[in-house]
Design an enzyme around this catalytic site. Sequence first.
Site, short mmCIF file in Angstrom:
data_model
loop_
_atom_site.label_atom_id
_atom_site.label_comp_id
_atom_site.label_asym_id
_atom_site.label_seq_id
_atom_site.Cartn_x
_atom_site.Cartn_y
_atom_site.Cartn_z
N CYS A 102 5.99 -18.09 45.57
CA CYS A 102 5.92 -19.44 46.15
C CYS A 102 7.19 -20.24 46.02
O CYS A 102 7.79 -20.62 47.02
CB CYS A 102 4.74 -20.19 45.53
N LYS A 132 5.22 -14.14 35.74
CA LYS A 132 4.70 -15.09 34.74
C LYS A 132 3.56 -14.42 34.01
O LYS A 132 3.12 -13.33 34.40
CB LYS A 132 4.25 -16.38 35.43
N GLU A 172 -2.86 -25.85 49.31
CA GLU A 172 -3.40 -25.53 47.98
C GLU A 172 -2.32 -25.74 46.92
O GLU A 172 -1.13 -25.74 47.24
CB GLU A 172 -3.89 -24.08 47.94
N PHE A 173 -2.77 -25.95 45.69
CA PHE A 173 -1.84 -26.14 44.57
C PHE A 173 -2.25 -25.21 43.43
O PHE A 173 -2.27 -25.60 42.26
CB PHE A 173 -1.83 -27.61 44.13
N LEU A 174 -2.63 -23.98 43.80
CA LEU A 174 -3.16 -23.04 42.81
C LEU A 174 -2.01 -22.30 42.14
O LEU A 174 -1.09 -21.84 42.81
CB LEU A 174 -4.08 -22.02 43.50
N ARG A 175 -2.07 -22.17 40.82
CA ARG A 175 -1.08 -21.38 40.08
C ARG A 175 -1.67 -20.00 39.80
O ARG A 175 -2.82 -19.92 39.31
CB ARG A 175 -0.73 -22.06 38.76
N GLU A 176 -0.93 -18.96 40.07
CA GLU A 176 -1.42 -17.62 39.71
C GLU A 176 -1.63 -17.59 38.20
O GLU A 176 -0.86 -18.15 37.44
CB GLU A 176 -0.44 -16.54 40.16
N THR A 189 0.69 -22.11 53.29
CA THR A 189 1.84 -23.02 53.23
C THR A 189 2.65 -22.84 54.50
O THR A 189 3.18 -21.76 54.77
CB THR A 189 2.71 -22.70 52.00
N LYS A 229 3.05 -30.44 50.33
CA LYS A 229 3.05 -29.12 49.70
C LYS A 229 4.46 -28.72 49.31
O LYS A 229 4.72 -28.32 48.18
CB LYS A 229 2.43 -28.10 50.66
C1 UDX Z 1 3.33 -22.45 41.89
C2 UDX Z 1 2.86 -23.89 41.80
O1 UDX Z 1 2.75 -24.27 40.42
C3 UDX Z 1 1.50 -24.04 42.48
O2 UDX Z 1 1.10 -25.39 42.46
C4 UDX Z 1 1.64 -23.57 43.94
O3 UDX Z 1 0.41 -23.68 44.63
C5 UDX Z 1 2.12 -22.13 43.97
O4 UDX Z 1 3.37 -22.01 43.27
P1 UDX Z 1 2.90 -20.17 40.66
O5 UDX Z 1 4.09 -19.74 41.45
O6 UDX Z 1 1.67 -19.35 40.67
O7 UDX Z 1 2.44 -21.67 41.15
O8 UDX Z 1 3.35 -20.29 39.13
P2 UDX Z 1 3.96 -21.43 38.21
O9 UDX Z 1 3.11 -21.52 37.01
O10 UDX Z 1 4.23 -22.66 38.98
O11 UDX Z 1 5.37 -20.77 37.73
C6 UDX Z 1 6.33 -20.47 38.71
C7 UDX Z 1 7.55 -19.90 38.00
O12 UDX Z 1 8.21 -20.94 37.25
C8 UDX Z 1 7.25 -18.77 37.00
O13 UDX Z 1 8.25 -17.78 37.14
C9 UDX Z 1 7.38 -19.46 35.64
O14 UDX Z 1 7.80 -18.56 34.63
C10 UDX Z 1 8.47 -20.48 35.94
N1 UDX Z 1 8.43 -21.64 35.06
C11 UDX Z 1 7.33 -22.44 35.05
C12 UDX Z 1 9.55 -21.97 34.30
O15 UDX Z 1 10.55 -21.24 34.33
N2 UDX Z 1 9.53 -23.07 33.52
C13 UDX Z 1 8.44 -23.89 33.47
O16 UDX Z 1 8.48 -24.87 32.73
C14 UDX Z 1 7.30 -23.56 34.25
#
Ligand code: UDX
Length: 436
Positions: free
Chosen positions: A260, A322, A148-152, A120, A204
Amino acid sequence: MNIAIIGTGYVGLVSGACLSKLGHNILCLDINKKVIQKLKKGRAPFYEPGLSELLASSTQQDKIHFTTSYKLATKSDAIFICVDTPQDKNGNPDLSSLNEVLASILRNAKKDLTIILKSTVPVGTNEYVNNYFKLKSDLSFAVISNPEFLREGSAIKDFMNPDRIILGLEGPRSKRVMQEIYATFIDQKYKIFYMKPESAELTKYAANSFLATKISFINKISHLSDAVGADIEEVKRGIGSDLRIGSSFLDAGLGYGGSCFPKDIKALIEMEKKFNIKHSIVSTVEKVNDNQLEYFIAKIHHFFKGQDTTKCALLIWGLAFKPNTDDVRDSLAIKLIKNIAPQFQHLYAYDALASKNASLALAEIDNITFIKKKYKNIARTHALIICTESQEFTRPNLCEVNKLKHQAIFDGRNILTKQKKKLKTQGISYFGIGQS
Ligand code: UDX
């Protein structure tokens, strides 16, 4: 195709493993010798569901290798750059790792190369990299932006089932290379969007910022929900059922953490400042998110008001940012523990995956015990605090929970809202967010 992946973090290693599954010959490079040694022994440096199995099968099929050598990596047909771009002290992405990669490629490249930016990076980085090679080398470097749009926790699934593939590129050669790399996805009719590199780079940030905006929006509405006696989960259903809104990323709670969202929001704020864009929405998104933890902690303080909390202990479930990850970077649980630990006698902390990383992040906290079973010592504690929406926390054993001295649950992710009534009949006080 022979493809090199520079950087074996969450993005690089998952991308390399998945590209090997798509049939490419993958060479993953990292400058961290220890990480490469671990990978050569089949051990991933972090937890990601399915990654170890995928690495093992690709290694067995001789489709993935690991190296620290740029001499080897620059022999590939294409190079994905997946190094970290953490925020610097001003909130801008720190591109020092990227610059080191560019210099190493320049020193070792002996043939024309396709460079694919998956990290990014701020808008304009594609042009910067293009100019970098044009000025310093007679070789031809095609530079493509492929964010990328990958979620951990679901990164492999996200890579293998992309909502869309974004390709910021110019010219037929770049297009041909990317069509060969993603041939399987093209055959399976996944959406591929070709666009200007600047559009791909901005996509992104806009995607992550919009997702974070949804989270801060529902969290702000949760304050109103608390104030007026509404139920934020009902409100979420009420608005999320509108297809124009959608119900994802509308879970009220402690707010967003991770490596992220916070970083990308900060970067977008700095980009807006750089171009003098006024009335920033994402600045408010960030402020709302920063306040959400205080809002939740205030509920804990209110409950313990008048008590000597230095004689009280807390049980904390969920330490990662998460579920389904061992990543504690910018974890709200870690921030919560650092905030409240000094006011309590002892904390007992549980996370099936992230305890080790959490203990490192909380090394300065001396009144905390990391437990391997989530009910251990529960009878010594006064209240339970839930910080992640992990599946294993959704059906607590009420016989165990009743052992809490104050029989109170602070649900930072509203995962027990459907059991509020049952908890109440058991004499357990329930405190969610937006859940009066
Ligand atoms: C994110 C983006 O989703 C992904 O597309 C990008 O490539 C990288 O960043 P990630 O950070 O791995 O992915 O996790 P994500 O599932 O998006 O959650 C991010 C945070 O938001 C977590 O702390 C989660 O608990 C929080 N969250 C998520 C909320 O508080 N409420 C929600 O409804 C969803």
